[in-house]
Design an enzyme around this catalytic site. Structure first.
Site, PDB file in Angstrom:
ATOM      1  N   ASN A   1      25.955  19.252  35.013  1.00  0.00           N
ATOM      2  CA  ASN A   1      26.158  17.799  35.166  1.00  0.00           C
ATOM      3  C   ASN A   1      25.113  17.124  36.053  1.00  0.00           C
ATOM      4  O   ASN A   1      24.821  15.945  35.868  1.00  0.00           O
ATOM      5  CB  ASN A   1      27.579  17.504  35.665  1.00  0.00           C
ATOM      6  CG  ASN A   1      27.896  18.164  36.985  1.00  0.00           C
ATOM      7  OD1 ASN A   1      27.219  19.110  37.389  1.00  0.00           O
ATOM      8  ND2 ASN A   1      28.911  17.684  37.654  1.00  0.00           N
TER       9      ASN A   1
ATOM     10  N   PRO B   1      37.287  29.414  37.253  1.00  0.00           N
ATOM     11  CA  PRO B   1      37.306  30.795  36.729  1.00  0.00           C
ATOM     12  C   PRO B   1      35.981  31.527  36.963  1.00  0.00           C
ATOM     13  O   PRO B   1      35.981  32.702  37.340  1.00  0.00           O
ATOM     14  CB  PRO B   1      37.562  30.610  35.227  1.00  0.00           C
ATOM     15  CG  PRO B   1      38.179  29.261  35.094  1.00  0.00           C
ATOM     16  CD  PRO B   1      37.657  28.429  36.206  1.00  0.00           C
TER      17      PRO B   1
ATOM     18  N   GLU C   1      31.134  25.787  45.027  1.00  0.00           N
ATOM     19  CA  GLU C   1      31.405  24.361  44.777  1.00  0.00           C
ATOM     20  C   GLU C   1      32.063  24.281  43.413  1.00  0.00           C
ATOM     21  O   GLU C   1      31.395  24.346  42.381  1.00  0.00           O
ATOM     22  CB  GLU C   1      30.093  23.561  44.778  1.00  0.00           C
ATOM     23  CG  GLU C   1      29.368  23.518  46.103  1.00  0.00           C
ATOM     24  CD  GLU C   1      30.096  22.690  47.154  1.00  0.00           C
ATOM     25  OE1 GLU C   1      31.076  21.995  46.811  1.00  0.00           O
ATOM     26  OE2 GLU C   1      29.695  22.754  48.317  1.00  0.00           O
TER      27      GLU C   1
ATOM     28  N   CYS D   1      32.454  16.656  39.372  1.00  0.00           N
ATOM     29  CA  CYS D   1      33.494  17.518  39.953  1.00  0.00           C
ATOM     30  C   CYS D   1      34.421  16.773  40.909  1.00  0.00           C
ATOM     31  O   CYS D   1      35.601  17.062  40.979  1.00  0.00           O
ATOM     32  CB  CYS D   1      32.822  18.661  40.689  1.00  0.00           C
ATOM     33  SG  CYS D   1      31.636  18.080  41.904  1.00  0.00           S
TER      34      CYS D   1
ATOM     35  N   GLU E   1      27.652  21.884  51.048  1.00  0.00           N
ATOM     36  CA  GLU E   1      26.276  21.503  50.739  1.00  0.00           C
ATOM     37  C   GLU E   1      26.008  20.196  51.476  1.00  0.00           C
ATOM     38  O   GLU E   1      26.938  19.426  51.748  1.00  0.00           O
ATOM     39  CB  GLU E   1      26.087  21.341  49.235  1.00  0.00           C
ATOM     40  CG  GLU E   1      26.378  22.666  48.553  1.00  0.00           C
ATOM     41  CD  GLU E   1      25.817  22.839  47.172  1.00  0.00           C
ATOM     42  OE1 GLU E   1      26.138  22.019  46.299  1.00  0.00           O
ATOM     43  OE2 GLU E   1      25.070  23.809  46.955  1.00  0.00           O
TER      44      GLU E   1
HETATM   45  N1  LIG Z   1      32.143  21.218  43.435  1.00  0.00           N
HETATM   46  C1  LIG Z   1      30.975  20.886  42.911  1.00  0.00           C
HETATM   47  O1  LIG Z   1      30.030  20.545  43.614  1.00  0.00           O
HETATM   48  C2  LIG Z   1      30.786  20.888  41.420  1.00  0.00           C
HETATM   49  C3  LIG Z   1      31.628  21.574  40.555  1.00  0.00           C
HETATM   50  N2  LIG Z   1      31.417  21.551  39.202  1.00  0.00           N
HETATM   51  C4  LIG Z   1      32.371  22.216  38.311  1.00  0.00           C
HETATM   52  O2  LIG Z   1      31.686  22.922  37.291  1.00  0.00           O
HETATM   53  C5  LIG Z   1      32.414  22.930  36.082  1.00  0.00           C
HETATM   54  C6  LIG Z   1      31.533  22.478  34.932  1.00  0.00           C
HETATM   55  O3  LIG Z   1      30.342  23.175  34.928  1.00  0.00           O
HETATM   56  P1  LIG Z   1      30.078  24.406  33.930  1.00  0.00           P
HETATM   57  O4  LIG Z   1      28.609  24.605  33.866  1.00  0.00           O
HETATM   58  O5  LIG Z   1      30.821  24.200  32.669  1.00  0.00           O
HETATM   59  O6  LIG Z   1      30.748  25.606  34.736  1.00  0.00           O
HETATM   60  P2  LIG Z   1      30.707  27.162  34.420  1.00  0.00           P
HETATM   61  O7  LIG Z   1      31.534  27.803  35.466  1.00  0.00           O
HETATM   62  O8  LIG Z   1      31.018  27.446  33.005  1.00  0.00           O
HETATM   63  O9  LIG Z   1      29.162  27.578  34.597  1.00  0.00           O
HETATM   64  C7  LIG Z   1      28.458  27.322  35.785  1.00  0.00           C
HETATM   65  C8  LIG Z   1      27.273  28.262  35.875  1.00  0.00           C
HETATM   66  O10 LIG Z   1      27.728  29.606  36.007  1.00  0.00           O
HETATM   67  C9  LIG Z   1      27.070  30.443  35.060  1.00  0.00           C
HETATM   68  N3  LIG Z   1      27.991  31.539  34.749  1.00  0.00           N
HETATM   69  C10 LIG Z   1      28.985  31.547  33.829  1.00  0.00           C
HETATM   70  N4  LIG Z   1      29.634  32.734  33.875  1.00  0.00           N
HETATM   71  C11 LIG Z   1      29.039  33.477  34.857  1.00  0.00           C
HETATM   72  C12 LIG Z   1      29.260  34.789  35.385  1.00  0.00           C
HETATM   73  N5  LIG Z   1      30.244  35.591  34.924  1.00  0.00           N
HETATM   74  N6  LIG Z   1      28.476  35.232  36.392  1.00  0.00           N
HETATM   75  C13 LIG Z   1      27.479  34.438  36.881  1.00  0.00           C
HETATM   76  N7  LIG Z   1      27.207  33.208  36.406  1.00  0.00           N
HETATM   77  C14 LIG Z   1      27.991  32.715  35.416  1.00  0.00           C
HETATM   78  C15 LIG Z   1      26.778  29.498  33.911  1.00  0.00           C
HETATM   79  O11 LIG Z   1      25.766  30.005  33.071  1.00  0.00           O
HETATM   80  C16 LIG Z   1      26.360  28.251  34.652  1.00  0.00           C
HETATM   81  O12 LIG Z   1      25.025  28.344  35.100  1.00  0.00           O
HETATM   82  C17 LIG Z   1      33.576  21.987  36.316  1.00  0.00           C
HETATM   83  O13 LIG Z   1      34.735  22.730  36.629  1.00  0.00           O
HETATM   84  C18 LIG Z   1      33.146  21.203  37.542  1.00  0.00           C
HETATM   85  O14 LIG Z   1      34.176  20.665  38.270  1.00  0.00           O
HETATM   86  C19 LIG Z   1      30.370  20.898  38.664  1.00  0.00           C
HETATM   87  C20 LIG Z   1      29.498  20.222  39.483  1.00  0.00           C
HETATM   88  C21 LIG Z   1      29.682  20.135  40.906  1.00  0.00           C
HETATM   89  N1  LIG Z   2      26.713  13.126  43.414  1.00  0.00           N
HETATM   90  C1  LIG Z   2      27.840  14.015  43.504  1.00  0.00           C
HETATM   91  C2  LIG Z   2      27.553  15.249  42.751  1.00  0.00           C
HETATM   92  C3  LIG Z   2      28.747  16.050  42.573  1.00  0.00           C
HETATM   93  C4  LIG Z   2      28.597  17.031  41.455  1.00  0.00           C
HETATM   94  O1  LIG Z   2      27.644  17.827  41.481  1.00  0.00           O
HETATM   95  O2  LIG Z   2      29.414  17.008  40.519  1.00  0.00           O
END
Ligand SMILES: NC(=O)C1=CN([C@@H]2O[C@H](COP(=O)(O)OP(=O)(O)OC[C@H]3O[C@@H](n4cnc5c(N)ncnc54)[C@H](O)[C@@H]3O)[C@@H](O)[C@H]2O)C=CC1
Ligand SMILES: NCCCC(=O)O
Length: 494
Positions: A157, A235, A254, A288, A468
């Protein structure tokens, strides 16, 4: 550059200061332009050998970088910030093409990125330990040292910004980093790698490996990786923690959220409406920390709802590279279907669609295969509906009426997530009293989703741990060495 014209032919891995094809691979991926549904890049996912080469390259660069003073590192990071500022529009364009967010917003993401580098460049020169006087003239001191080769794994994102939020503090502390972006958004992080090289970091200090889960696992399991910082879903966060625990590696997580935004009847309604839209519709709702559970005090429910629906219907959807667009396409078709599925399920459970929630087909024929939808507001929501409990990660706001402060706090905190929360009220005592009770790592009073790099960002509960941004992040990318100095003779007990 216009939508529908960009393709990537250069390699997307970056190692030893240049773009490279991976030495081995575990399958091929395609990256898309969400605005048109076109493939813009095809790349090989890095295998174990490529991951190891990246780690060896980072280890070599780390030996040089860790010896530099904080001021020397600072100058190079400031130069990287300057280059990013200079190339703002070009980087924002690439981000928009690969992610789908509007160019208007992508520009802000790039601004936050160079500001983050400036911030940590500013801290690099002042990192220091302490001196402690001990009896008899003896003394001790502490040294803040880097961890070594750190891994950053990002979500799709905020591809460029996430890479900077991780690498800026890591490099400022003297570490090297290998970054793996999401396979959906592989393009912009390589620009960051080139910028670091141009700014003067040693070749290999910041490497990029492309791939999905398998590549991520090789990184987490590598014996020479000292730390993993992850942004993504809960997950996957659990898996990363499990993998990293095998090597006793510290992790920053995060993760996702389902954050509450509480709007009291004594608020400034115009600001509350703007806040609710900021909390739900940036980056097509794929954020997120979004405040997707909008609790509205019953006295103002009708007035607030009427106004927020009116403003949401005015959001300009369409070609994300056009300056006046405010909402582009979602990241891909399956995610779009998933988001629409949440809305359908919400309807079956009794929610009422007050606006949007269906596909949007732009008039421009080149956009007909893009992944657009109209931003949605759901009324008549109840706390136990799936759309209210689960993270949707799309432009879907749920409105929930409430009567009292005590009641809304209990409902707001009734979630396994704890990333963010917001409150709108003109009563300053209430604002602080409410924030003190909210179980969330980031709380907003009378605003939402602003990201000053000076403030720490991160979650409570299942939204993760570690932070962060802000000064505290230095602690997550460094370790303390204690040195005890004897000025007299050894007093042995033997
Ligand atoms: N708290 C925060 O700062 C943020 C949290 N998010 C969260 O991320 C999610 C959406 O992003 P997605 O890319 O769909 O998440 P995702 O968890 O599917 O993937 C994130 C990253 O992890 C990698 N990955 C997947 N399985 C893995 C494994 N078994 N071992 C190591 N790496 C692995 C993916 O290739 C990708 O680079 C949402 O739940 C969102 O809330 C997104 C942005 C900011
Ligand atoms: N500008 C807030 C970014 C949060 C996120 O990475 O989803």
């Amino acid at each position: 550059m216009s939508t529908g014209s960009f393709t990537v032919s250069q390699p997307l891995n970056y190692r030893g200061g240049k773009r490279v094809q991976p030495a081995d691979g575990s399958g091929t991926e395609e990256a898309y332009e969400p605005a048109t549904g076109r493939v813009i890049a095809t790349f090989q996912c890095s295998g174990e050998k490529e991951v190891d080469l990246a780690v060896q390259s980072a280890k070599a660069a780390f030996k040089i970088w860790r010896k530099k003073s904080g001021m020397e590192r600072s100058r190079i990071l400031l130069e990287a910030a300057r280059i990013i500022r200079e190339r703002r529009d070009e980087i924002a364009t690439v981000e928009t093409i690969n992610n789908g967010k509007s160019i208007f917003e992508a520009g802000f993401d790039i601004d936050i990125s160079w500001q983050c580098l400036e911030y940590y460049a500013g801290l690099a020169g002042s990192m220091a330990g302490e001196h402690v006087q001990l009896p008899g003239g003896s003394f001790g001191y502490t040294i803040r040292e880097p961890l070594g080769v750190c891994v950053g794994i990002g979500a799709w994102n905020y591809p460029f910004q996430i890479a900077v939020w991780k690498s800026a503090p890591a490099l400022a502390c003297g570490n090297a980093m290998i970054f793996k972006p999401s396979p959906f958004t592989p393009v912009s992080v390589v620009l960051l790698a080139e910028i670091y090289t141009e700014a003067g970091v040693p070749p290999g200090l910041f490497n990029v490996v492309q791939g999905g889960a398998a590549t991520g696992q090789f990184l987490c399991q590598h014996r020479d990786v000292a730390k993993v910082s992850f942004t993504g879903s809960v997950p996957t966060g659990k898996k990363i923690m499990e993998l990293s625990s095998q090597g006793i590696k510290p992790v920053t997580l995060e993760l996702g959220g389902k954050s509450p935004l509480i709007i009291f009847s004594d608020c400034d309604i115009e600001n509350a409406v703007k806040g609710a839209m900021m909390a739900n519709f940036l980056t097509q709702g794929e954020v997120c920390c979004n405040g997707t559970r909008v609790f509205v005090q019953r006295e103002i429910l009708d007035k607030f709802t009427e106004e927020v629906v009116k403003q949401t219907q005015k959001i300009k959807i369409g070609d994300p590279l056009l300056e006046n667009t405010r909402m582009g396409p979602l990241i891909n078709r399956s995610h779009l279907q998933r988001v629409l599925g949440f809305i359908e399920q919400g309807k079956k459970q009794g929610a009422k669609v007050l606006c949007g929630g269906d596909l949007y087909i732009p008039e421009d024929p080149k956009l007909k295969d893009g992944y657009y939808m109209k931003p949605c507001i759901l009324g008549n929501c109840k706390d136990d509906m799936t759309c209210v409990k689960e993270e949707i990660f799309g432009p879907v706001m749920s409105i929930l009426p409430f009567d009292t402060e005590t009641e809304v706090l209990e409902r707001a905190n009734d979630t396994t997530f704890g990333l963010a929360a917001g409150v709108f009220t003109k009563d300053i005592q209430r604002a602080h009293r409410v924030v003190a009770e909210l179980q969330a790592g980031v709380c907003y009073i009378n605003n939402y989703n602003v990201s000053p790099v000076e403030l720490p960002f991160g979650g409570y509960k299942m939204s993760g741990f570690g932070r962060e941004n802000g000064r505290v992040t230095i602690e997550y990318y460094s370790q303390l060495k204690t040195v005890c100095v004897e000025m007299g003779d050894v007093e042995s007990v033997f």
